[in-house]
Design a protein around this motif. Sequence first.
Motif, PDB file in Angstrom:
ATOM      1  N   ASP A 152       0.798  -1.218  -0.293  1.00 36.64           N
ATOM      2  CA  ASP A 152       0.037   0.132  -0.009  1.00 36.64           C
ATOM      3  C   ASP A 152       0.771   1.207  -0.014  1.00 36.64           C
ATOM      4  O   ASP A 152       0.512   2.255   0.481  1.00 36.64           O
ATOM      5  N   ARG A 153       2.018   1.106  -0.539  1.00 36.28           N
ATOM      6  CA  ARG A 153       2.902   2.539  -0.740  1.00 36.28           C
ATOM      7  C   ARG A 153       3.574   2.408  -2.210  1.00 36.28           C
ATOM      8  O   ARG A 153       3.342   1.353  -2.886  1.00 36.28           O
ATOM      9  N   ALA A 154       4.070   3.355  -2.593  1.00 38.59           N
ATOM     10  CA  ALA A 154       4.580   3.527  -3.730  1.00 38.59           C
ATOM     11  C   ALA A 154       5.858   2.659  -3.944  1.00 38.59           C
ATOM     12  O   ALA A 154       6.761   2.494  -2.924  1.00 38.59           O
ATOM     13  N   PHE A 155       6.263   2.211  -5.079  1.00 39.60           N
ATOM     14  CA  PHE A 155       7.788   1.505  -5.207  1.00 39.60           C
ATOM     15  C   PHE A 155       8.762   2.375  -5.415  1.00 39.60           C
ATOM     16  O   PHE A 155       9.821   2.286  -4.569  1.00 39.60           O
ATOM     17  N   PRO A 156       8.654   3.326  -6.451  1.00 40.30           N
ATOM     18  CA  PRO A 156       9.922   4.357  -6.525  1.00 40.30           C
ATOM     19  C   PRO A 156       9.960   5.452  -5.668  1.00 40.30           C
ATOM     20  O   PRO A 156       8.833   5.752  -5.064  1.00 40.30           O
ATOM     21  N   PRO A 166       9.958   7.678   0.265  1.00 36.54           N
ATOM     22  CA  PRO A 166      11.081   6.757   0.033  1.00 36.54           C
ATOM     23  C   PRO A 166      10.730   5.515  -0.912  1.00 36.54           C
ATOM     24  O   PRO A 166       9.471   4.939  -0.957  1.00 36.54           O
ATOM     25  N   ALA A 167      11.872   5.015  -1.480  1.00 41.78           N
ATOM     26  CA  ALA A 167      11.700   3.728  -2.500  1.00 41.78           C
ATOM     27  C   ALA A 167      11.457   2.556  -1.647  1.00 41.78           C
ATOM     28  O   ALA A 167      12.130   2.455  -0.428  1.00 41.78           O
ATOM     29  N   ALA A 168      10.905   1.764  -1.996  1.00 44.72           N
ATOM     30  CA  ALA A 168      10.383   0.364  -1.524  1.00 44.72           C
ATOM     31  C   ALA A 168      11.806  -0.492  -1.564  1.00 44.72           C
ATOM     32  O   ALA A 168      12.587  -0.252  -2.359  1.00 44.72           O
ATOM     33  N   ARG A 169      12.182  -1.104  -0.315  1.00 42.80           N
ATOM     34  CA  ARG A 169      13.245  -1.993  -0.234  1.00 42.80           C
ATOM     35  C   ARG A 169      12.703  -3.554  -0.681  1.00 42.80           C
ATOM     36  O   ARG A 169      11.842  -3.957   0.181  1.00 42.80           O
TER      37      ARG A 169
END
Length: 379
Positions: A152-156, A166-169
């Motif tokens: 439920d968050r953005a990847f980049p 922040p970017a997904a880890r």
Amino acid sequence: MKIAVPAETEKTEPRVAATPETVKKFIGLGAEVIVQAGAGAASRYPDADYKEAGATIAKTADATVKDADVVLAVRRPAAAGLKKMKAGAAVVAIMDPYGNEAALQEMAEAKVLGFAMELMPRITRAQVMDVLSSQANLAGYRAVIDAAAEYDRAFPMMMTAAGTVPAARVFIMGAGVAGLQAIATARRLGAVVTATDVRPAAKEQVESLGAKFVAVEDEEFKQAETAGGYAKEMSKEYQAKQAELVASHIAKQDIVVTTALIPGRPAPKLVSKKMVESMKPGSILVDLAVERGGNVEGAEPGKVAEVGAVKIIGHTNVPGRLAASASALYARNLFAFVETMVDKEKKELAINWDDELVTATLLTRDGAVVHPSFSGKGD
């Protein structure tokens, strides 16, 4: 030479063993191709396209396989279907032979020639026939897409007037075909990607895709590969050090994709319940080995399980979630293999029993299970 393509009987299998493209190629070899009505529907290949390619459409499975010299399937046909095939017919499919000795015996009793595509040797001339690689490639891609859909968050990383996202880890466990495609896909989506594997040679491949390699790189690790390129079993001491490193790393990740499979054995457990519980709320794990027992403790086949605020995706038949693409690649794998067994001048099936592709994949012949790994005559 008659080639039959019956519809899959497993309800959860949307793939098909031949496409209009490969039907044309088989006809070019002089074959007559019979496709069961609706066989390609779930992969977006309508009967009309098969007709246009030159195939005959049969209404039933029985009519499709009657007198066929070659039967192409995705999964091993059930006993009832095998009984409708003529003796000596070559049945080419993903046979799932490990642990299914009774099913292999049924195939032998039907007196068909059973060829297991997943046993194709990893040699240069067979690369185009490698169904495990073609399907794993798609599974690795789809694993990341499925993770992104649940996350439920953005990847980049996104820099906006309201602040930075922040970017997904993303952490990929296993850098085989599926793992490398998962790395590439996660990178394309803008994630910060890390990966691990027990083979030292995988480090270069991982880093070539822009990901960071995670492993205890001591002297034992540097020697952890055989001359044939396979991983050696590591010492208990090394395994403990690696597990500690992975556990601390997983706790910092947003998404983990596991891809470890061992032919003929249950999937190794890589992620414990404690590791899952250490992850942040909203984190996602994708277990591509869930059908073989799973790499992740708590994964459930066919479900998205929840452990606290963490989701574990356990979709089965992941390549089938991209049925059109998976069928196109699988059908080409089958055509490349069957073509090697056709006499181009006589336009008939002419199997060379000494061909290494045949000896590696042939399970049943003349009423018996003949593959040394399953006949009881192996080492």
